[in-house]
Design a protein around this motif. Structure first.
Motif, short mmCIF file in Angstrom:
data_model
loop_
_atom_site.label_atom_id
_atom_site.label_comp_id
_atom_site.label_asym_id
_atom_site.label_seq_id
_atom_site.Cartn_x
_atom_site.Cartn_y
_atom_site.Cartn_z
N PRO A 142 -47.04 -45.08 63.98
CA PRO A 142 -46.01 -44.34 63.23
C PRO A 142 -45.76 -44.97 61.86
O PRO A 142 -45.76 -46.19 61.72
N VAL A 143 -45.59 -44.10 60.87
CA VAL A 143 -45.25 -44.55 59.51
C VAL A 143 -43.81 -44.14 59.26
O VAL A 143 -43.51 -42.97 59.02
N TYR A 144 -42.90 -45.11 59.35
CA TYR A 144 -41.49 -44.79 59.29
C TYR A 144 -41.08 -44.12 57.98
O TYR A 144 -40.21 -43.25 57.96
N GLY A 145 -41.67 -44.54 56.88
CA GLY A 145 -41.31 -43.94 55.60
C GLY A 145 -41.58 -42.45 55.57
O GLY A 145 -40.80 -41.66 55.02
N LEU A 146 -42.70 -42.04 56.14
CA LEU A 146 -43.04 -40.62 56.17
C LEU A 146 -42.09 -39.85 57.08
O LEU A 146 -41.64 -38.74 56.75
N ILE A 147 -41.79 -40.43 58.23
CA ILE A 147 -40.85 -39.77 59.14
C ILE A 147 -39.48 -39.65 58.49
O ILE A 147 -38.81 -38.61 58.58
N ASP A 148 -39.04 -40.73 57.82
CA ASP A 148 -37.75 -40.70 57.14
C ASP A 148 -37.68 -39.56 56.13
O ASP A 148 -36.66 -38.88 56.01
N ARG A 149 -38.76 -39.38 55.39
CA ARG A 149 -38.78 -38.31 54.38
C ARG A 149 -38.59 -36.94 55.02
O ARG A 149 -37.90 -36.07 54.50
N CYS A 150 -39.24 -36.74 56.14
CA CYS A 150 -39.10 -35.46 56.85
C CYS A 150 -37.68 -35.28 57.36
O CYS A 150 -37.14 -34.16 57.33
N VAL A 151 -37.08 -36.37 57.82
CA VAL A 151 -35.69 -36.29 58.29
C VAL A 151 -34.78 -35.91 57.12
O VAL A 151 -33.89 -35.05 57.25
N VAL A 152 -34.99 -36.53 55.96
CA VAL A 152 -34.20 -36.19 54.77
C VAL A 152 -34.37 -34.72 54.42
O VAL A 152 -33.40 -34.00 54.14
N ALA A 153 -35.63 -34.25 54.40
CA ALA A 153 -35.89 -32.85 54.06
C ALA A 153 -35.17 -31.90 55.01
O ALA A 153 -34.61 -30.88 54.60
N ALA A 154 -35.17 -32.23 56.30
CA ALA A 154 -34.53 -31.37 57.28
C ALA A 154 -33.01 -31.38 57.10
O ALA A 154 -32.37 -30.33 57.04
N LEU A 155 -32.42 -32.57 57.03
CA LEU A 155 -30.97 -32.67 56.95
C LEU A 155 -30.41 -32.00 55.70
O LEU A 155 -29.36 -31.34 55.74
N THR A 156 -31.09 -32.15 54.58
CA THR A 156 -30.60 -31.57 53.33
C THR A 156 -30.89 -30.08 53.24
O THR A 156 -30.32 -29.40 52.38
N ALA A 157 -31.75 -29.56 54.11
CA ALA A 157 -32.05 -28.12 54.13
C ALA A 157 -31.23 -27.38 55.18
O ALA A 157 -31.33 -26.16 55.29
N GLY A 158 -30.45 -28.11 55.96
CA GLY A 158 -29.67 -27.47 57.01
C GLY A 158 -30.45 -27.21 58.27
O GLY A 158 -30.04 -26.40 59.11
N LEU A 159 -31.58 -27.91 58.45
CA LEU A 159 -32.39 -27.78 59.66
C LEU A 159 -32.11 -28.96 60.59
O LEU A 159 -31.79 -30.06 60.14
#
Length: 344
Positions: A142-159
């Motif tokens: 697992p690459v935590y930085g990549l996962i973190d980015r996806c989490v940010v994208a989801a949270l800020t998009a309302g997903l």
């Protein structure tokens, strides 16, 4: 030759200068298209859109057709997941082409930028409500930085972000689960040959975008959840003059008895977050928002040494050190890695 008397000229003697619009009256009124049928965009490819029309209420009859953007829409962006109004030939027959004349208001949008230095936002999916982040526990790790980015994208998009950890037969999920525990991100652990019932339960009734690093098993998962997915995507993307073309994002209906959609993103090669600000990320942490109101206006919320008051807020018991650390990790992650997430 006798000179013509201007008073005797008739209509045949008058030259009309041709104009671009001819003699057609110009109007700002747009057609209402009250007869437009509503459907969902399931693929976008080279200016052509595959739309699944809604069937009659209570009916399973649907029509899959190819459409183009109507001229009156101008350069209005149309993406997978959009609800659209369609007119023209709606039979879905070979070589037929309908027109999209209306894009319904979106409930959510998932955005990205090409990289972290690109201010131009690209909407890649509309009307989804979940982002399933597929990550392997080993091979690749697992690459935590990549996962973190996806989490940010989801949270800020309302997903709602959901973490799916694959290859649990090769490594333990404990470290990853502990890493994302403070974020309250739901997690599912699976391995090759495992029962996918827990995954199906999470997807049922939702529109879920799948995203994952190359080699994590995302394509295998999609094919297992939607049998014949590869065949279906080939059929709907074969638009144009008989050529087989590829599509970067496509939507697939979950088979009965489930109700929902899987939106895969195999052609998305980067996931920049230049459009995401620190305040956008903070919105996903309601336990820290009031504390951030104490910070200076230009605060980046990274360290107390820079004037951030969140450490004091946590010390007062309004949140936990783990939550603050997770919040700051996401702030850093949104600027790391140059915006590149390599996807299959």
């Amino acid at each position: 030759m006798a000179r013509r008397d201007s008073r005797r000229l008739d209509e045949d003697d008058v030259r009309n200068r041709p104009t671009r619009y001819g003699s057609r009256a110009r109007t700002k009124q747009r057609p209402a298209h009250s007869d437009a049928e509503t459907g969902m965009v399931v693929t976008v490819d080279r200016g052509r859109f595959t739309v699944l029309l809604d069937g009659p209420s209570g009916s399973e009859d649907t029509v899959l057709l190819t459409a183009m953007r109507a001229r009156e829409l101008g350069r209005t962006a149309i993406v997978v997941g959009d609800r659209v109004g369609v007119v023209g030939d709606r039979t879905g027959g070979p070589d037929t082409l309908a027109r999209i004349v209306r894009v319904e208001p979106r409930e959510t949008v998932l955005r990205r930028t090409a990289d972290d230095n690109d201010p131009y936002e690209r909407v890649i999916v509309a009307n989804a409500d979940q982002l399933l982040i597929v990550a392997a526990l080993a091979d690749p790790p697992p690459v935590y930085g990549l996962i973190d980015r996806c989490v940010v994208a989801a949270l800020t998009a309302g997903l709602e972000p959901i973490l799916l950890l694959t290859k649990a037969d090769l490594a333990s999920p404990e470290d990853v689960l502990a890493h994302y525990g403070p974020l309250d991100v739901p997690a599912i652990v699976t391995q090759r040959g495992a029962d996918l019932a827990p995954v199906r339960a999470v997807l049922d009734g939702h529109v879920t975008v799948f995203v994952g690093h190359s080699g994590v098993g995302k394509s295998t998962l999609v094919n297992a959840l939607v049998p014949g997915a590869a065949r279906s995507t080939g059929a709907v993307s074969g638009v144009g003059k008989g050529r087989h073309t590829s599509t970067s994002v496509f939507a697939l209906a979950l088979p009965e008895p489930a109700h929902g959609w899987v939106i895969d993103t195999p052609g998305v090669r980067s996931f920049g977050l230049a459009h995401v600000s620190a305040d956008d990320v903070l919105w996903a942490f309601p336990d820290l928002e009031d504390g951030a109101a104490r910070c200076p206006g230009s605060c980046e919320h990274l360290t107390a040494e820079d004037g951030c008051r969140l450490d004091a807020w946590v010390a007062e018991g309004h949140s936990t050190p783990a939550r603050l650390e997770a919040f700051r990790r996401l702030l850093v992650s949104r600027k790391d890695l140059g915006g590149a997430i390599a996807l299959p």
